[in-house]
Design a protein around this motif. Structure first.
Motif, mmCIF file in Angstrom:
data_model
loop_
_atom_site.group_PDB
_atom_site.id
_atom_site.type_symbol
_atom_site.label_atom_id
_atom_site.label_comp_id
_atom_site.label_asym_id
_atom_site.label_seq_id
_atom_site.Cartn_x
_atom_site.Cartn_y
_atom_site.Cartn_z
ATOM 1 N N MET A 150 0.774 -1.165 -0.068
ATOM 2 C CA MET A 150 -0.091 0.030 0.141
ATOM 3 C C MET A 150 0.789 1.440 -0.038
ATOM 4 O O MET A 150 0.393 2.407 -0.187
ATOM 5 C CB MET A 150 -1.012 0.167 1.203
ATOM 6 C CG MET A 150 -1.863 -1.147 1.075
ATOM 7 S SD MET A 150 -2.868 -1.049 -0.216
ATOM 8 C CE MET A 150 -3.771 0.518 -0.321
ATOM 9 N N SER A 151 2.237 0.932 0.360
ATOM 10 C CA SER A 151 3.075 2.247 0.027
ATOM 11 C C SER A 151 4.328 1.855 -0.327
ATOM 12 O O SER A 151 4.917 0.738 0.038
ATOM 13 C CB SER A 151 3.215 3.019 1.462
ATOM 14 O OG SER A 151 3.774 2.090 2.295
ATOM 15 N N PRO A 152 4.809 2.624 -1.182
ATOM 16 C CA PRO A 152 6.384 2.225 -2.000
ATOM 17 C C PRO A 152 7.671 2.295 -0.963
ATOM 18 O O PRO A 152 7.362 2.764 0.269
ATOM 19 C CB PRO A 152 6.680 3.272 -2.810
ATOM 20 C CG PRO A 152 5.816 4.297 -2.493
ATOM 21 C CD PRO A 152 4.679 3.990 -1.756
ATOM 22 N N SER A 153 8.363 1.359 -1.082
ATOM 23 C CA SER A 153 9.473 1.415 -0.202
ATOM 24 C C SER A 153 10.316 2.839 -0.353
ATOM 25 O O SER A 153 10.462 3.382 -1.209
ATOM 26 C CB SER A 153 10.694 0.377 -0.764
ATOM 27 O OG SER A 153 11.034 0.665 -1.979
ATOM 28 N N PRO A 154 10.762 3.388 0.943
ATOM 29 C CA PRO A 154 11.130 4.830 0.923
ATOM 30 C C PRO A 154 12.400 4.868 -0.048
ATOM 31 O O PRO A 154 13.356 4.190 -0.125
ATOM 32 C CB PRO A 154 11.443 4.965 2.322
ATOM 33 C CG PRO A 154 10.884 3.994 3.234
ATOM 34 C CD PRO A 154 10.703 2.810 2.063
ATOM 35 N N PRO A 155 12.412 6.085 -0.648
ATOM 36 C CA PRO A 155 13.649 6.403 -1.681
ATOM 37 C C PRO A 155 14.829 6.802 -0.840
ATOM 38 O O PRO A 155 14.421 7.117 0.274
ATOM 39 C CB PRO A 155 13.108 7.227 -2.700
ATOM 40 C CG PRO A 155 11.953 8.098 -1.802
ATOM 41 C CD PRO A 155 11.482 7.075 -1.113
ATOM 42 N N PRO A 156 15.825 7.103 -1.373
ATOM 43 C CA PRO A 156 16.985 7.335 -0.591
ATOM 44 C C PRO A 156 16.678 8.934 -0.035
ATOM 45 O O PRO A 156 15.986 9.743 -0.807
ATOM 46 C CB PRO A 156 18.239 7.578 -1.772
ATOM 47 C CG PRO A 156 17.742 6.596 -2.511
ATOM 48 C CD PRO A 156 16.367 6.504 -2.803
ATOM 49 N N ASN A 157 16.760 9.183 1.201
ATOM 50 C CA ASN A 157 16.125 10.327 1.685
ATOM 51 C C ASN A 157 17.425 11.388 1.903
ATOM 52 O O ASN A 157 18.215 11.612 2.934
ATOM 53 C CB ASN A 157 15.737 10.255 3.213
ATOM 54 C CG ASN A 157 15.079 11.394 3.525
ATOM 55 O OD1 ASN A 157 14.543 12.325 3.056
ATOM 56 N ND2 ASN A 157 14.755 11.352 5.093
ATOM 57 N N SER A 192 22.478 18.927 -1.218
ATOM 58 C CA SER A 192 23.421 17.995 -0.540
ATOM 59 C C SER A 192 24.302 17.540 -1.281
ATOM 60 O O SER A 192 24.275 17.298 -2.592
ATOM 61 C CB SER A 192 22.552 16.795 0.037
ATOM 62 O OG SER A 192 21.939 16.099 -1.019
ATOM 63 N N ASN A 193 25.277 16.746 -0.672
ATOM 64 C CA ASN A 193 26.291 16.145 -1.569
ATOM 65 C C ASN A 193 26.028 14.878 -2.259
ATOM 66 O O ASN A 193 26.654 14.525 -3.131
ATOM 67 C CB ASN A 193 27.550 15.718 -0.389
ATOM 68 C CG ASN A 193 28.329 17.055 -0.125
ATOM 69 O OD1 ASN A 193 28.369 18.075 -0.716
ATOM 70 N ND2 ASN A 193 28.922 16.976 1.022
ATOM 71 N N ARG A 210 26.273 14.004 -6.127
ATOM 72 C CA ARG A 210 26.937 12.755 -6.424
ATOM 73 C C ARG A 210 26.279 12.049 -7.241
ATOM 74 O O ARG A 210 26.696 11.313 -8.481
ATOM 75 C CB ARG A 210 27.377 11.825 -5.276
ATOM 76 C CG ARG A 210 28.614 12.185 -4.464
ATOM 77 C CD ARG A 210 29.153 11.033 -3.468
ATOM 78 N NE ARG A 210 28.151 10.653 -2.703
ATOM 79 C CZ ARG A 210 27.918 11.175 -1.301
ATOM 80 N NH1 ARG A 210 28.754 12.217 -1.010
ATOM 81 N NH2 ARG A 210 26.880 10.787 -0.547
ATOM 82 N N ARG A 211 24.910 11.798 -7.241
ATOM 83 C CA ARG A 211 24.240 11.125 -8.199
ATOM 84 C C ARG A 211 23.419 11.739 -9.248
ATOM 85 O O ARG A 211 23.294 11.232 -10.406
ATOM 86 C CB ARG A 211 22.675 10.561 -7.190
ATOM 87 C CG ARG A 211 23.052 9.667 -6.216
ATOM 88 C CD ARG A 211 21.875 9.304 -5.361
ATOM 89 N NE ARG A 211 21.960 8.327 -4.057
ATOM 90 C CZ ARG A 211 21.744 6.804 -4.656
ATOM 91 N NH1 ARG A 211 21.192 6.432 -5.699
ATOM 92 N NH2 ARG A 211 22.142 6.048 -3.683
#
Length: 556
Positions: A262-269, A274-275, A279-280
């Motif tokens: 019912m809810s997605p896995s949390p993305p990188p927070n 931010s560094n 980087r990404r």
């Protein structure tokens, strides 16, 4: 765990709503082009009405100011609405941008002033507001279309939205010709420099008519649901995302929700500043912003260059034999010819090939052929092209530079920022990229106006200016080749989950340690995908392994 709602979006068949979304989203860009490109014949009319004491010629500084104020508003609108699109939601601010465009289009013509200074100040103010609305429409239209589309035809859909600009240019020229013809017949005014009183109404009507197409789509824009990706990934409401998607696309709610969390896995927070974001996604943001900056320098310089081209095809004595309506009609007619023969075909060939050749290939080819076109025009400019005998050859190469701009970076720079970034930063990054482009447009418009003057007038001359535009185009080739990642055939979540090493060269430069470390990561991923075979493609979107092909290209 994966989200079936996102997988369903990526694999959904092309449906009627996709084409409806193209029209709804594209009408803002239609209005954008209409208003920005109608200003050239409008300047002719304004000169005849308000500059009778200046030989009917508006000073170059006033012309550049009218263009720059709209571009400045556009840059600010892209930043503000881009941020709002991620923080408040795409749908909530989408109608606001269109409403601002409609009201300011009407305001541009609905000036109660009759003095020159008052009219120009009023027009400049409303063109700034118009720019805010236009700027807001860029990141929202691109983001909404990218999040509705499936991954196989996503590029074509976004390019089709952007191609509405070509029809906006054609519409502005057509409306100008129609209005001028009607006013010319109604006034029955003799030829010559004397200006009929109705001309002051004609230019206002032309500008206000630009609000009609956008106003007609306002209701459907407000009825659009929030994109499923924003609802699922940013608002964390998968059930609502599935319901919204079922309203507009032919997919089953039961199939979407079956075995789905019912809810997605949390993305990188991590925050935008931010560094980890650098980087990404730092390299991607640099590539998108720099490419858009460079192409807009050339594109808007070329638009100013049109006036020098048009004079070769207009009667040399038109000031003394044609009235104001004839002058505006002739310039609009040549704008329409360029749009039909060059601009619109370039947009739609991009639509056809964008998902076949890929974004990076088209962007490199576009920049390259633009550079070649400008060099061909520039080198023999004074000795060959200045002659009337060669004006049609000159027009051909000029149109080719416009063609490869639109079948090239002018289209791809609109597409790539809508595909490369996470959902919670997508609209913001598109706005930053677009604002960078409009800064380039201001530099191109104002800089070219100065540079194209002869050396005796403190310029560098037309030949050197055109060579400089060719050099800017070559810089676009380099930025695209070394920094831009391909997004063709990949889901938005694959681009979002790109490994941190994808952006490391942007921050730290090239060295052997980083190359070998990144190669090791890429090799392990290739081995993993080879061992698992076709099972990878059947996984949910958020768990699939990103393609490393564009990453290897960047190492080459």
């Amino acid at each position: 765990m994966g989200l079936k709602v996102l997988s369903a979006l990526d694999t959904a068949k092309t449906q009627l709503y996709h084409f409806k979304a193209i029209v709804i989203a594209g009408m803002g860009l239609f209005t954008d082009a209409y208003d920005l490109f109608s200003i050239s014949p409008i300047m002719i009319i304004l000169g005849r009405v308000y500059y009778q004491d200046k030989n009917y010629e508006i000073p170059a500084t006033v012309k550049s100011a009218m263009l720059a104020v709209a571009l400045l508003g556009t840059a600010m609108g892209q930043l503000v609405f881009g941020i709002l699109g991620d923080r408040v939601g795409r749908r909530r601010v989408y109608g606001l941008a269109l409403a601002l465009m409609v009201m300011s289009s009407i305001g541009c013509g609905f000036s109660i002033c009759t003095t020159r200074s008052c009219v120009l100040v009023s027009l400049g103010f409303f063109r700034f507001l118009l720019g805010l609305g236009i700027g807001g429409d860029y990141p929202l239209s691109a983001t909404i279309m990218s999040e509705f589309a499936n991954k196989k035809t996503r590029g074509a859909f976004i390019a089709a939205v952007f191609s509405m600009q070509g029809f906006g240019i054609l519409a502005s020229a057509t409306v100008t010709m129609i209005v001028c013809s009607i006013f010319d017949r109604a006034s029955n005014f003799p030829t010559g420099k004397r200006t009929p009183m109705g001309a002051d109404i004609a230019w206002r009507l032309i500008l206000m008519l630009g609000a009609v197409p956008a106003a007609m789509t306002y209701y459907w824009r407000m009825m659009m649901p929030e994109t499923a990706r924003y609802t699922a990934l940013v608002e964390r409401n998968v059930a609502q995302a599935a319901k919204d998607m079922e309203k507009v696309l032919d997919v089953s709610l039961v199939d979407i929700m079956e075995d789905s969390p019912m809810s997605p896995s949390p993305p990188p927070n991590f925050p935008f500043f931010s560094n980890q974001f650098l980087r990404r996604h730092g390299r991607d943001l640099f590539a998108c912003a720099a490419s858009w900056f460079l192409v807009d320098i050339v594109f808007y310089s070329s638009n100013l260059f049109q006036s020098k081209i048009y004079t070769q095809f207009l009667p040399h004595n038109q000031d003394s034999t044609n009235n104001v309506y004839h002058q505006a009609f002739n310039e609009a007619r040549l704008q329409a010819i360029v749009a039909v023969c060059s601009t619109i075909p370039g947009y739609w060939i991009s639509v056809f090939f964008i998902d076949r050749l890929g974004r990076v290939t088209i962007q490199i080819l576009g920049f390259l052929f633009m550079a070649i076109g400008y060099v061909i025009i520039a080198i023999p400019y004074d000795s060959f092209w200045a002659s009337d005998k060669h004006k049609y050859g000159f027009m051909l190469f000029y149109c080719l530079t416009f063609f490869f701009s639109n079948f090239g970076p002018n289209t791809t720079t609109f597409i790539l920022p809508a595909e490369l970034f996470p959902a919670r930063f997508r609209s913001t990054c598109h706005g930053i990229s677009g604002a960078s482009g409009k800064i380039g447009a201001i530099i191109g418009a104002v800089g070219f106006l100065w540079a194209s003057h002869d050396q005796k007038d403190n310029g560098i001359g037309m030949k050197a200016s055109l060579m400089l535009l060719g050099g800017v185009s070559l810089a676009g080739v380099a930025v695209t080749y070394f920094f831009t990642r391909e997004t063709n055939g990949r889901s938005l979540e694959e681009n979002e989950n790109e490994d941190e090493y994808a952006g490391i060269f942007f921050l730290r430069g090239f060295n052997f340690h980083h190359i070998t470390a990144a190669a090791a990561v890429a090799s392990s991923r290739l081995s993993s995908s080879g061992a698992q075979g076709d099972d990878v493609s059947s996984r949910s979107t958020s768990n699939s392994i990103p393609s490393t092909a564009p990453f290897h290209r960047s190492l080459a």
